[in-house]
Design an enzyme around this catalytic site. Structure first.
Site, PDB file in Angstrom:
ATOM      1  N   TRP A   1       0.933  -1.283   0.076  1.00 32.85           N
ATOM      2  CA  TRP A   1       0.042   0.015  -0.018  1.00 32.85           C
ATOM      3  C   TRP A   1       0.816   1.171  -0.067  1.00 32.85           C
ATOM      4  O   TRP A   1       0.573   2.273  -0.778  1.00 32.85           O
ATOM      5  CB  TRP A   1      -1.052   0.034   1.120  1.00 32.85           C
TER       6      TRP A   1
ATOM      7  N   ASP B   1      -1.586   6.815   6.007  1.00 33.33           N
ATOM      8  CA  ASP B   1      -2.613   5.987   5.642  1.00 33.33           C
ATOM      9  C   ASP B   1      -2.757   5.052   6.964  1.00 33.33           C
ATOM     10  O   ASP B   1      -2.066   4.415   7.537  1.00 33.33           O
ATOM     11  CB  ASP B   1      -2.111   5.076   4.451  1.00 33.33           C
TER      12      ASP B   1
ATOM     13  N   LYS C   1     -11.987  -1.695   7.265  1.00 37.08           N
ATOM     14  CA  LYS C   1     -11.243  -2.481   8.344  1.00 37.08           C
ATOM     15  C   LYS C   1     -11.817  -2.364   9.521  1.00 37.08           C
ATOM     16  O   LYS C   1     -12.338  -3.226  10.271  1.00 37.08           O
ATOM     17  CB  LYS C   1      -9.844  -2.079   8.129  1.00 37.08           C
TER      18      LYS C   1
HETATM   19  C1  LIG Z   1      -7.191  -2.043   2.517  1.00 39.15           C
HETATM   20  C2  LIG Z   1      -6.117  -0.874   2.562  1.00 39.15           C
HETATM   21  C3  LIG Z   1      -5.875  -0.045   1.388  1.00 39.15           C
HETATM   22  C4  LIG Z   1      -6.505  -0.193   0.248  1.00 39.15           C
HETATM   23  O1  LIG Z   1      -7.787   0.603   0.421  1.00 39.15           O
HETATM   24  P1  LIG Z   1      -9.284   0.342  -0.567  1.00 39.15           P
HETATM   25  O2  LIG Z   1     -10.192   1.188   0.351  1.00 39.15           O
HETATM   26  O3  LIG Z   1      -9.750  -0.857  -1.015  1.00 39.15           O
HETATM   27  O4  LIG Z   1      -8.581   1.462  -1.609  1.00 39.15           O
HETATM   28  C5  LIG Z   1      -4.816   1.015   1.442  1.00 39.15           C
HETATM   29  N1  LIG Z   1      -3.850   1.044   2.612  1.00 39.15           N
HETATM   30  C6  LIG Z   1      -4.011   0.139   3.641  1.00 39.15           C
HETATM   31  C7  LIG Z   1      -3.218   0.131   4.562  1.00 39.15           C
HETATM   32  C8  LIG Z   1      -5.068  -0.933   3.531  1.00 39.15           C
HETATM   33  O5  LIG Z   1      -5.217  -1.581   4.590  1.00 39.15           O
END
Ligand SMILES: *Cc1c(COP(=O)(O)O)cnc(C)c1O
Length: 359
Positions: A102, A171, A195
């Site tokens: 990511w 993020d 999540k």
């Molecule tokens: C799941 C995740 C993403 C991607 O998220 P989407 O909503 O599917 O675009 C990005 N960064 C992290 C840390 C994630 O766990």
């Protein structure tokens, strides 16, 4: 009815209480005679829902007044583009730490819009640790410094934030609401909801006021933070139902005692699994020491066939989605806020039994 323990990395488990409330309010939300799904986003009933959601998030995360909370769509992945379009507009430079897939995607997308630099990486050991940052690699004139606070796929987390002199962007998709964070240390925080916050389809952005209003001219209207901030996240139709579920999740977090209590709850759960892994002769955690995530716990047996057998037997026993990410193999137990302690205890009991039967 029989519910399974879902160890998915996302979309993930929601608190049962939240699902029960949503079910009870499905056909008639508080005497309106309609479901939240059917409600106009311009109605006063819906405005009350989104206002309450924002107020609860501000209260639970202690978000200072000089930050905007935005309810957007497109997932964390859309933020990978939205951030450089809006923020990479001073020197046009931004620094990134590559702690996994990511973080790397955020870096690669930013490189399309400006001068993105990877200042450190842990790729050499399959991202199983958080790398040291050499300050000389960091640029004092960068518009921002980007990290992925919890690395969902590899199970690492920044135990301490990097010391940087430029705006810090994080993020937090897979760790938001799992423990307290000092929001004032960040210029911007973003997270896909699926999540730890609610259903997919909602992305939460927490951004300091001074970071808004500098977007590049080419920025699509829908990707401009200013547009969403000026319109209270209602420039267009927001993901109304997902925001409502977030409200229920936040009420649950508050009832559980807030983020300090969530932290204690999550540390207890993670310890149950890590303690077992550290003493097992069959299973082994892939991350050691202080970099271990509280939310995502990858582990292996060292034998691919045995891994597959474990995942399949676990599924039959009611522990689903334990397969590791396709890029790393093995297993991964994601134990977000909604996973009960009992789920971790029962998983460990199952692993013990599997170990006895297979060694
Ligand atoms: C799941 C995740 C993403 C991607 O998220 P989407 O909503 O599917 O675009 C990005 N960064 C992290 C840390 C994630 O766990």
């Amino acid at each position: 009815m029989s519910r399974v323990y879902n160890f998915s990395a996302g979309p993930a488990m929601l608190p049962e209480k939240v699902l029960e409330t949503a079910a009870a309010e499905m056909l008639d939300y508080k005497g309106t005679g309609e479901s939240v799904m059917e409600m106009s986003h311009r109605s006063k009933e819906y405005q009350a829902i989104i206002d309450e959601t924002e107020a609860l998030l501000r209260e639970i995360m202690s978000i200072p007044d000089n930050y905007k909370v935005l309810f957007l769509q497109g997932g964390a992945s859309t933020q990978f583009a939205m951030i450089p379009l809006n923020l990479m507009t001073g020197s046009g430079k931004a620094d990134f730490v590559i702690t996994g897939q990511w973080a790397n995607k955020a870096y690669q997308e930013a490189a399309r819009y400006g001068d993105a630099k990877a200042v450190a990486s842990s790729k050499d050991k399959t991202f199983s640790y958080i790398p040291e940052i050499d300050k000389n690699e960091c640029r004092a004139d960068a518009d921002y410094f980007h990290i992925c606070l919890n690395n969902t796929i590899y199970g690492t987390k920044w135990a301490e934030l990097p010391e940087v002199s430029v705006p810090l962007v994080a993020d937090m998709s897979s760790c938001i609401l799992s423990e307290p964070v000092d929001v004032s240390k960040f210029a911007m925080i973003y997270a896909g909801a699926q999540k730890n916050m609610g259903p997919a389809g909602l992305t939460v952005v927490i951004i300091r006021d001074d970071m808004i209003g500098h977007a590049k001219d080419i920025t699509p209207t829908m990707l401009n933070y200013q547009i969403h901030a000026d319109n209270g996240s209602m420039y267009n139709t927001p993901p109304t139902y997902s925001i409502y579920i977030l409200k229920l999740v936040l009420e649950w977090v508050k009832e559980m005692g807030g983020l300090e209590a969530m932290k204690a709850h999550n540390e207890k759960k993670a310890a149950i699994i890590y303690d077992f892994l550290d003493n097992s002769k069959l299973f082994k955690a892939t991350v050691q020491g202080k970099d271990r995530s509280l939310m995502n716990i990858p582990f292996v047996t060292g034998n691919e066939e045995l891994d597959a057998k474990f995942v399949s037997e676990a599924k039959k026993a009611g522990f689903i989605n334990l397969k590791g990410h396709r890029s790393v193999g093995g297993m991964r137990a994601s134990v977000y806020n909604a996973m009960p302690i009992e789920g971790c205890e029962k998983l460990v009991a199952f692993m013990k039994k599997f170990e006895e039967e297979n060694s």
